[in-house]
Each structure stands twice: as structure tokens, then as C-alpha cells.
Design a protein around this motif. Structure first.
Motif, PDB file in Angstrom:
ATOM      1  N   TRP A 638       0.812  -1.209   0.000  1.00  0.00           N
ATOM      2  CA  TRP A 638       0.000   0.000   0.000  1.00  0.00           C
ATOM      3  C   TRP A 638       0.846   1.260   0.000  1.00  0.00           C
ATOM      4  O   TRP A 638       0.556   2.238  -0.681  1.00  0.00           O
ATOM      5  N   GLU A 639       1.950   1.230   0.767  1.00  0.00           N
ATOM      6  CA  GLU A 639       2.780   2.440   0.882  1.00  0.00           C
ATOM      7  C   GLU A 639       3.705   2.629  -0.305  1.00  0.00           C
ATOM      8  O   GLU A 639       4.401   3.625  -0.392  1.00  0.00           O
ATOM      9  N   THR A 640       3.767   1.646  -1.195  1.00  0.00           N
ATOM     10  CA  THR A 640       4.692   1.788  -2.327  1.00  0.00           C
ATOM     11  C   THR A 640       3.959   2.393  -3.518  1.00  0.00           C
ATOM     12  O   THR A 640       2.754   2.613  -3.479  1.00  0.00           O
ATOM     13  N   ASP A 641       4.718   2.639  -4.580  1.00  0.00           N
ATOM     14  CA  ASP A 641       4.169   3.212  -5.814  1.00  0.00           C
ATOM     15  C   ASP A 641       3.405   4.507  -5.562  1.00  0.00           C
ATOM     16  O   ASP A 641       2.265   4.675  -5.971  1.00  0.00           O
ATOM     17  N   ARG A 642       4.036   5.437  -4.852  1.00  0.00           N
ATOM     18  CA  ARG A 642       3.409   6.735  -4.638  1.00  0.00           C
ATOM     19  C   ARG A 642       4.310   7.813  -5.202  1.00  0.00           C
ATOM     20  O   ARG A 642       5.444   7.962  -4.752  1.00  0.00           O
ATOM     21  N   PRO A 643       3.809   8.571  -6.148  1.00  0.00           N
ATOM     22  CA  PRO A 643       4.609   9.671  -6.679  1.00  0.00           C
ATOM     23  C   PRO A 643       4.898  10.663  -5.556  1.00  0.00           C
ATOM     24  O   PRO A 643       4.106  10.819  -4.635  1.00  0.00           O
TER      25      PRO A 643
END
Ligand code: HEM
Ligand SMILES: [Cu+2]
Lengths: 847, 95
Positions: A638-643
Motif C-alpha cells: 500500500w505504501e509503495t508506488d506513490r509519486p
């Protein structure tokens, strides 16, 4: 110079820069990369920690499996000895072999890779730190539970290759065999997770300018190692799955009376099992190459030949598996093909050995403990290679098959090809993780005890074997002439054990784990892992201009430490590393990396719980544990792939790199493709099994009666694919409303579930019964795989919808979206092939 | 990508050739046709190896360090594969 990505290579000539760096950057790096302390240390993901935990655990399993070996040797010291009863002896050799191969050798190489690679490539960390943490914890918990089975008398006892029918329910009714099947199946998952990490790491996170031609040999070896795991391990995963199905559900894959065949297991096992030997040897050889160059104080002779040899070994090793089956009555011509390939595979190993000798001959060698281990490894491995060529000759193999000659051979290759190189590496790289180096004086003793012990144990064992003593027997008669050599072997084993004990003493006295004030480059190596480092790896990421940067540029350490190279700070305020292109290592973008988290640890605990509970037949708790894994994995992702807020960042000298990139050049895309290759290989092996069993018993096969259901099944999968492309198209059109792309994905998931449901239903309605024929059993094995894929895609689709609802899906493209898209598209494809194959091939089943 | 195709080309030819041989010998155990098919598969494999060797060796005189290295390794790999393919097919003539 040519460019691979359009990046202008001239830009890199701006480094090292000369202006002062602002104050506080190092403190900032330290803060961002800090490892949690106290109990929270368990949630750490930095490669320094995970790498050392991993190495330590693998070494622990080496010691435990070694202890079992000493007990076995004590039992065999004298005829009719009464230390181990027969059943316990069976469990001991099975556990010893299995642990050495699956819990020590492969994980140890992976562990050393995780520890060394980021530093060697001057990356801040490997691209998926949480995946490494997951792989480690899964292995740690799974491995210990597996070992614990020994204390309950429940340890597997069918030998490390677990041949049916001995291991089928008729002859192994207890849950011992299940421990092996589920335990090893599980450990393989962890190995594959590590392999994905290493593959993407070596291809995408090398320091700028480190082209394929300048990669340290160890990185080459690890690249090939990981590639081989991806191709080889699916075979044994499928094998364990089928055998477990046979035991639990009475599906007769290996039962000749019902259309199965025990030889299918041997094919599946050895298609994995032989490459496994090289999976162990190649990284060790990579370590040797690195050390040879340092100790000879000169560049490695024949770098490009060694790279070619590593690649050639990988390819040829997939064409030799049936040399373990020379005595099973395969056609003469097939046997000869495997015999020829088995002889050929020794050529690349020879190339490497000659390159090492040449390097020593042209350099100015130094003699110290690691050099001793290195030479010991060479001698021992070459001797094992020679007996290897002997058993590659079919008539000779018929003579010594299943005798102690084989036990001697395999220990020569494994100890010479993995254990001695590992000890050399311990001494050599100790300065990287410990504030004190190991003792040279004790080290000499350690070496001579181990080296002498090894040869005293295993040299006479060739003779024991030639005199006819079979392997895997718990005792022998006094009249048998095998007494003298057996006693010598036992004395040797304890000598070897004494050497290892002394090494432990040395470790206790001198090993002090540290990240900051390590003992450093004691032996004067020239590669990047000897740059000064902290938990963030190097202060700045150097531009690589040769194969031994530290030898060729005397200022590099200072320049790196003063921040005169790339990324001397943390421009986004997050953990980050530079992603570079696979051939020329041109900078492409900044990858934002996740920090410490308890979720990979919890996910690993629950996955392990699932497998362990399944083994002891506690089905309900197993399912609960398995289901609990899902939220843990999703939470971790959930915490990954965040610009991040800044779209591009200055990485030094005015070079700006984007901080969020999507599509085929990204690390996420690569990892997904590799994972799909694993899934595909499992499928391909099932297809092989299908044609293999058909070829053995064509008369037992019948044409299915559910041809018509093909239409809705293919229709459903086709619809899913169409919806997927539509969703992707809509995502790119920024004007479309909030929900639409994720809706297409949800609809696609529904189409997948429907198509699979119809397929399953049509088979359950048909006359084929999976308990009665291998054909039906394999059909249901195909369906089980498809069912698992469909279930995973359904979860993925929901996860995507959830992220979409939180407006976390970036436009026009998004990495999470791409990953789900690829996975679902693949699932639709495999489902279609499954549906067609099970109904139509082999064409026109004889009724 | 072209670089990978060249780098792994020779070895891939060896692998495809090997698996064809294994299939022929398993599909037609003990039959003459397996030998004939083996030889039939060997000719094109050798041709592809020769082609790869020619393509790589012809380009090995580059100024760019990496290009030169890739062509160098590829040419050696193709040559190695050429010999290995012959070696692999020999049993069809000898056994
Ligand atoms: C530390 C010194 C070692 C000693 C004294 C030792 C001794 C033994 C003995 C006594 C057996 C059983 C022979 C039989 O009854 O058939 C055995 C089997 C085996 N060992 Fe070792 N071993 C050692 C190290 C290793 C290492 C380092 C590896 C692998 C990395 C290894 C892998 C195996 C395997 C695969 C088997 C075959 C198990 C089977 O038959 O299922 N051993 N070893
Ligand atoms: Cu083998």
C-alpha cells in the motif's frame, strides 16, 4: 560513445564535481536510512542487516546439517554400530542432504548476494528491500520448523530427492514426506523472491557507467544464478505440488497402474536438481574470480571468457538432467545425448579454472588464509570434476550408481565448489561488516584442518564405493572389507569438524558486526564494495570508468565520501536510488524506496504458518493463516508506488532525473515479467508432464466429452483481455471519470472468474475422475494452477479499485495498474491455453 | 535488445538444438528416423551459428568499448556453440 536510452554519456564527465557540498547532507542521509532499534530492529529492511541475518541463518543450517553428518559418520565408523537405528539414519541422511542443498547452499549464495551486491554496484539498496526482508523471514521460520521435525521423529526419510513410489502414501504413510514436500515447496518461494530481487538489482541499479563489460564478475554470476533459479525451480515446485496432490487427494501422477509414471518425478526433480548444482557453484566461482584478481594484484585474465563460461554453464546445465537417470532404461540415443552434454558442461568450468591459474601466474600473488582456501577450493573442485566426467560415462555410472563413490564425488564438488570458496569469502569480505578482521594465524589452522579433514573423509570413500558399499545404508557387516576406509572417513570427518569449530572460536573472538567503522579493505580489492559506506551505502554514487575503479582512480574514495559524485544527498527526502539502463547503465530515474515495515515480517510468518499447519494437517488454522497473509502483503504494498511532490530531482552537476516513471523500463515492470516467467515455467512443466504421461500410456487416455464448453470459456477469457485493454486505454485519457479504468479491471476479473468457473464446472460434470486416471488428475492440476491465478487476480483487482477510490492511480499511466494489467492478461492467456490443451491435445485421443 | 540476442544467440541455438534432439530420441525410441531427424536439425543449427558468428565478428572492430566487448563475446559464443552442436549430434552417428 553510443547511447542506449538517449542519455548523453558526456554528461557523466562532469563528475567528480569540485564545489563544496552544503552542510547537513550526511546527517540527512543517516536519518533517512537509519535502522529501527530495539525490538523494532526486526522490521529492518536495509540490505546490510537483512544480508547479515541471512548469511548467519544459512551458516547456522550448515552447522546443524554438519552435526547430523558427524553423527552419521560415527554410526558408520564401525560395522554393526548401534548409535543410530535404521529409521533415524534414514531421517538423518535425508535431512542432512536436504538442508545442505536447500537451506544452506542456495540461501547462502543468495545471502552473500544481498549483502555484497548493493555495495558492489554502488546502489543505495536492492530495488525491493521489503521483498528481501520477506524472503529472509520466510526462509528463517520455514527452515527452523523444517529442522524441528527431526525432534519429533517426523523428519522426512526418503532421501534428498524423494523418489516415488517410496515416498507415495503406500510406502510412506506418515506425515514425514509431507514435511519435505510442503517445507521445500515453501523454501523455493523464498528463493524465487530473492532471485527476482537480485535479477532486477543487477540489471537496473548499477552505478552509472558500469556497462555489462565493466560489471564485477560476481555480479555476472549472481545475474546468471538468479536467471537459473527462475527457470529451474518451477520444475521442483510443480513436482512437490503433484506429489502432495497424489498423497493427499489420491491423484495418480506417479502411479503406473493408473496411467502415471514414477519417472515423471525424476524428470521434474532433476530438471531442477542438476542446474541446482551450478546454481550453487556459479556464485561461488564468481567470488573466487573476484578474490583471485585481488590476491594476484592484477586484472582477471580472460574476463570475457569467464563471462561466456558462466553463461554457457547456465545453458548447458539444463541439458544434462537425465544423467541421474542412466540406470532407468531410457533409449540408448537419449542417454548418449545426455552423456555428451554432461561431458561438455565441464568445459566452461575448465575455462574458469585456467583463467584463475593464468591470473595467478601473471600477477604477484600474496599468500594468506583466503588464498589458502581459494587454492584448496580449486584442487578439491577439480578432483570432483574429474570423477564427474567419470560418472558422465554411462558404463562407468552403471557400475558406481548409488554407491559411496557418488557420495564422495558429490562432496568433492560441493565442498570444493561452494564450502571452501565461502570460507575464503568470509575471510576476504569480513572487513566489510566487522570492525575487526579474522585472525590469520588461527585461519591457517582452520584451513589445514578443514582441507585435510575433507580429503581424509572423502578420498578413501571412492574406494569404499568401488568395493561396493551402497549409499544410504545405516550399517554394514564386519566381513565386508569396508571397515578400514570407513574408519578413516570418520576420522577425517571429525578433523573437518574441528576446523569448523576453530573457525567458530575465531568468529566469537573477532567478528563484531558494524556498518560504520568496519575494518575495511584489508586485502586491497579494487571494486566498489570497498568504498567508504554507511547504512545509506556510499555517500555519493560514483561514475564507473573501469573494472577496478579503486585501483585506477586513487582519488575515488575521497571524491565519493565528499559527495562529488551522483546523488550526494536525498533530494526527495525519501530513501531513493538511481535506476540505470541494463546494458550501459545510463541513469534513467530515481526510484523511491520503502523503509522499514513490520508487514513483510508478518506476511512471512503467516505464509510459514500456512505451510507448517498444512503439514500437520491442521487444515482450518492453516487456511486462516494463509488468508491472513493477504492483508499483510497488501498493507506492505500500500505504501509503495506513490509519486512524490517533486517531479524531477537534481542528482548532482545539474543532471535532473524524473522521480516517477512508468512502463517497460521500470523496475516494477521487470519484476512482474520475471514473476510471470516463473508462473509460465510451472505451466510449461505441467505441459511437459501431460505429453510425457500420454507418451507412456496412450491407450489409457480418452477423448473428453465437454468440447462445447470451450466456447464460453474462451469467450470469457477473451472478454477479460478486451476489458483490460479498454481499461488501459481509458486510463490514458485523462478526461474520463474517476472510476472508469478500475471498473474495467473489476469487470475483467469477473470475466476471468466466470470463464474459470465454467471450465471447472464442465470438468466436474464430465466422466473423467481424477482419482482414476493420470489424464484427469493432470487436467485438474492445470485447473488448480488456473484457479490460484484467478484468485490472485481477483484480489489484485479489488486492491486496484481500493487504490483508485483513494485517488492513488496516477494518469496517464500507473505502475500498480500496469502490474495488475500484465498479471491479468497473462492469466487470461494461460486459461485459454489450458482449456484448449486439456480438450484437444494430443489431437484425436484414441478412444 | 539486439545486444542480448547476439550475446545469448549461440547458446540459445545450442539449447534449442539439444531439446529437439531429446524430443526426437524420445518420440522415436530405437528407430532410425530419430538419427535422421537429428542430422536434419543439426544442419540449420550450424547454419544459424555460422550466421551469428559472421554477424558478430564482422562488427567486432568498433570504437565503442561496450559494443566491441559484446561482439567479441558473441562471436566467441557462436563459435563455441558451433563446436558444441556438432559434439551434441555425434551420438547419432556413433551410438
Ligand atoms: C561437513 C562435512 C560433511 C560430511 C562429513 C558429510 C557426510 C555425509 C554422509 C555420511 C552422507 C550420507 C551417506 C549415505 O549414507 O548415503 C552424506 C550425504 C549427503 N551430503 Fe554430506 N557431508 C558433509 C558436507 C556436505 C555438504 C557441504 C553438502 C552440500 C552442500 C552435502 C550434501 C550431501 C548430500 C546432497 C547427500 C545425499 C543425501 C541423500 O542421500 O539423500 N554434504 N553426507
Ligand atoms: Cu547432475
Amino acid at each position: 560513445m553510443n547511447s542506449e536510452t538517449g542519455f548523453d554519456p558526456e554528461l557523466l564527465n562532469r563528475f567528480p564535481t569540485s564545489e563544496e557540498r552544503p552542510k547537513g547532507e550526511v546527517e540527512e542521509l543517516n536519518r533517512i536510512w537509519a535502522a529501527p532499534s530495539g525490538w523494532a530492529r526486526l522490521t529492518v529492511v536495509n540490505n546490510n542487516y537483512i544480508g547479515i541475518f541471512y548469511t548467519g541463518t544459512a551458516f547456522l543450517f550448515f552447522l546443524l546439517a554438519g552435526a547430523l553428518a558427524l553423527v552419521m559418520r560415527t554410526q558408520l565408523a564401525l560395522p554393526l554400530n548401534g548409535i543410530l537405528p535404521q529409521e533415524t539414519y534414514n531421517q538423518f541422511f535425508t535431512m542432512h542432504g536436504t538442508m545442505m542443498m536447500f537451506l544452506f547452499a542456495v540461501p547462502m549464495m543468495e545471502a552473500i548476494g544481498i549483502l555484497l551486491l548493493p555495495q558492489m554496484l554502488a546502489a543505495r539498496d536492492l530495488p525491493f528491500p521489503r521483498l528481501s526482508a520477506y524472503a529472509f523471514w520466510a526462509y528463517f521460520v520455514g527452515g527452523l520448523s523444517f529442522f524441528a521435525s527431526l525432534f519429533f521423529g517426523l523428519a522426512p526419510n526418503g532421501g534428498w530427492f524423494m523418489y516415488p513410489p517410496l515416498t507415495s502414501i503406500t510406502y510412506s504413510p506418515g506425515i514425514n514426506a509431507d514435511f519435505w514436500l510442503l517445507g521445500i515447496g515453501f523454501i523455493e518461494i523464498s528463493a524465487i523472491a530473492g532471485a527476482i530481487e537480485i535479477l532486477v538489482g543487477v540489471l537496473k541499479t548499477r552505478a552509472p557507467g558500469m556497462t555489462l563489460a565493466r560489471m564485477p564478475i560476481f555480479a555476472w554470476a549472481m545475474l546468471v544464478f538468479a536467471g537459473m533459479i527462475i527457470i529451474a525451480f518451477p520444475a521442483v515446485i510443480l513436482g512437490t505440488l503433484l506429489l502432495e496432490f497424489e498423497r493427499a487427494l489420491n491423484w495418480p501422477f506417479f502411479d503406473a497402474a493408473r496411467g502415471g509414471d514414477p519417472l515423471l518425478w525424476q524428470h521434474l526433480f532433476w530438471f531442477f536438481g542438476h542446474p541446482e548444482v551450478y546454481i550453487i557453484f556459479l556464485p561461488a566461482a564468481g567470488l573466487l574470480s573476484m578474490m583471485v584478481s585481488t590476491f594476484a594484484r592484477t586484472e582477471l585474465v580472460g574476463y570475457h571468457l569467464i563471462v561466456l563460461a558462466i553463461l554457457a554453464t547456465a545453458f548447458i546445465s539444463f541439458g544434462v538432467w537425465a544423467h541421474h537417470m542412466f540406470t532407468t532404461g531410457m533409449p540408448d540415443l537419449s542417454i548418449s545425448f545426455f552423456s555428451a552434454a554432461s561431458m561438455a558442461v565441464s568445459v566452461p568450468a575448465g575455462i574458469q579454472v585456467f583463467a584463475w591459474i593464468a591470473t595467478f601466474a601473471t600477477g604477484r600473488p600474496r599468500y594468506n588464509t583466503p588464498t589458502l582456501f581459494l587454492l584448496g577450493a580449486l584442487i578439491t573442485f577439480v578432483m570432483g570434476g574429474l570423477t564427474g566426467v567419470m560418472v558422465a560415462l554411462v558404463p562407468f555410472d552403471w557400475q558406481v550408481h548409488d554407491s559411496h563413490f557418488i557420495v564422495a564425488h558429490l562432496h568433492y564438488v560441493l565442498i570444493g565448489g561452494a564450502v571452501f570458496p565461502m570460507f575464503a569469502a568470509f575471510y576476504y569480505w569480513m572487513g566489510m561488516t566487522s570492525s575487526r578482521a579474522l585472525s590469520e594465524r588461527l585461519g591457517t589452522w582452520v584451513f589445514w584442518l578443514m582441507f585435510a579433514g575433507m580429503h581424509i573423509t572423502f578420498l578413501p570413500m571412492h574406494l569404499t564405493g568401488l568395493m561396493g558399499m551402497p549409499r544410504r545404508v545405516y550399517t554394514y557387516l564386519p566381513e565386508s572389507d569396508w571397515m578400514a576406509t570407513n574408519l578413516i572417513s570418520t576420522i577425517g570427518a571429525f578433523t573437518l569438524g574441528a576446523g569448523i569449530l576453530l573457525f567458530l572460536v575465531d568468529l566469537a573472538r573477532n567478528f563484531r558486526f558494524t556498518v560504520e567503522d568496519d575494518a575495511g579493505n584489508v586485502y586491497g580489492g579494487g571494486t566498489l564494495e570497498w568504498l567508504p559506506t554507511g547504512l545509506y551505502s556510499t555517500r555519493s554514487i560514483p561514475v564507473v570508468r573501469s573494472r577496478s575503479p579503486l585501483w585506477d582512480d586513487p582519488n575515488i574514495c575521497e571524491d565519493v565520501e565528499k559527495g562529488r559524485y551522483l546523488l550526494p544527498n536525498a533530494p526527495t527526502g525519501h530513501r531513493e536510488t538511481i535506476i540505470t539502463s541494463p546494458l550501459r547503465a545510463e541513469p534513467q530515474y530515481l526510484q523511491i524506496m520503502p523503509g522499514p515495515s513490520p508487514w513483510p515480517l508478518l506476511a512471512a510468518l503467516f505464509t510459514a504458518g500456512f505451510f507448517v499447519l498444512l503439514t500437520i494437517q491442521a487444515y482450518t488454522p492453516a487456511v486462516i493463516s494463509g488468508v491472513l497473509t493477504i492483508p499483510c502483503v497488501l498493507r506492505w504494498l500500500w505504501e509503495t508506488d506513490r509519486p512524490v511532490a517533486v517531479r524531477t530531482a537534481d542528482v548532482g552537476a545539474g543532471i535532473r532525473l524524473p522521480t516517477y516513471v512508468t512502463g517497460p523500463s521500470t523496475h516494477g515492470w521487470w519484476a512482474t515479467i520475471i514473476l510471470l516467467i516463473v508462473v509460465f515455467m510451472i505451466f510449461l512443466m505441467t505441459v511437459f508432464s501431460w505429453f510425457f504421461l500420454y507418451g507412456i500410456h496412450p491407450r489409457l487416455w480418452s477423448a473428453p466429452d465437454n468440447l462445447l464448453s470451450l466456447v464460453p470459456v474462451l469467450g470469457g477469457y477473451g472478454a477479460a483481455a478486451g476489458l483490460l485493454f479498454l481499461g488501459r486505454h481509458l486510463l490514458a485519457r485523462t478526461k474520463s471519470t474517476h472510476w472508469s479504468p478500475a471498473t474495467q479491471i473489476l469487470l475483467a476479473a469477473i470475466a476471468l472468474v466466470a470463464a474459470f468457473g465454467i471450465d471447472l464446472w464442465s470438468w466436474r460434470e464430465s466422466a473423467l475422475d481424477p482419482e482414476l486416471s493420470a489424464q484427469a488428475a493432470l487436467t485438474f492440476a492445470f485447473l488448480s494452477q488456473q484457479g490460484l491465478l484467478v484468485a490472485i487476480t481477483a484480489i489484485m483487482a479489488l486492491y486496484l479499485a481500493l487504490r483508485n477510490a483513494r485517488a492513488m492511480i496516477t494518469r496517464p499511466r500507473n505502475t500498480t495498474f500496469d502490474v495488475v494489467f500484465l498479471f491479468m492478461l497473462y492469466t487470461a492467456g494461460q486459461g485459454s491455453v489450458t482449456a484448449v490443451l486439456t480438450r484437444l491435445a494430443p489431437a484425436g485421443f484414441p478412444a | 535488445m539486439n545486444a542480448w540476442v547476439l550475446l545469448l544467440g549461440g547458446l540459445t541455438v545450442w539449447a534449442i538444438h539439444f531439446f529437439l534432439l531429446y524430443s526426437f530420441a524420445s518420440l522415436f525410441p530405437g528407430q532410425e528416423i530419430a538419427r535422421i531427424l537429428t542430422l536434419a536439425a543439426t544442419a540449420p543449427a550450424l547454419a544459424v551459428d555460422a550466421l551469428l558468428l559472421w554477424a558478430a565478428a564482422g562488427r567486432a572492430f568498433q570504437t565503442d568499448e561496450l559494443d566491441r566487448w559484446v561482439y567479441d563475446v558473441s562471436a566467441t559464443g557462436a563459435a563455441l556453440s558451433f563446436i558444441a552442436v556438432i559434439w551434441q549430434a555425434l551420438p547419432a552417428l556413433l551410438v
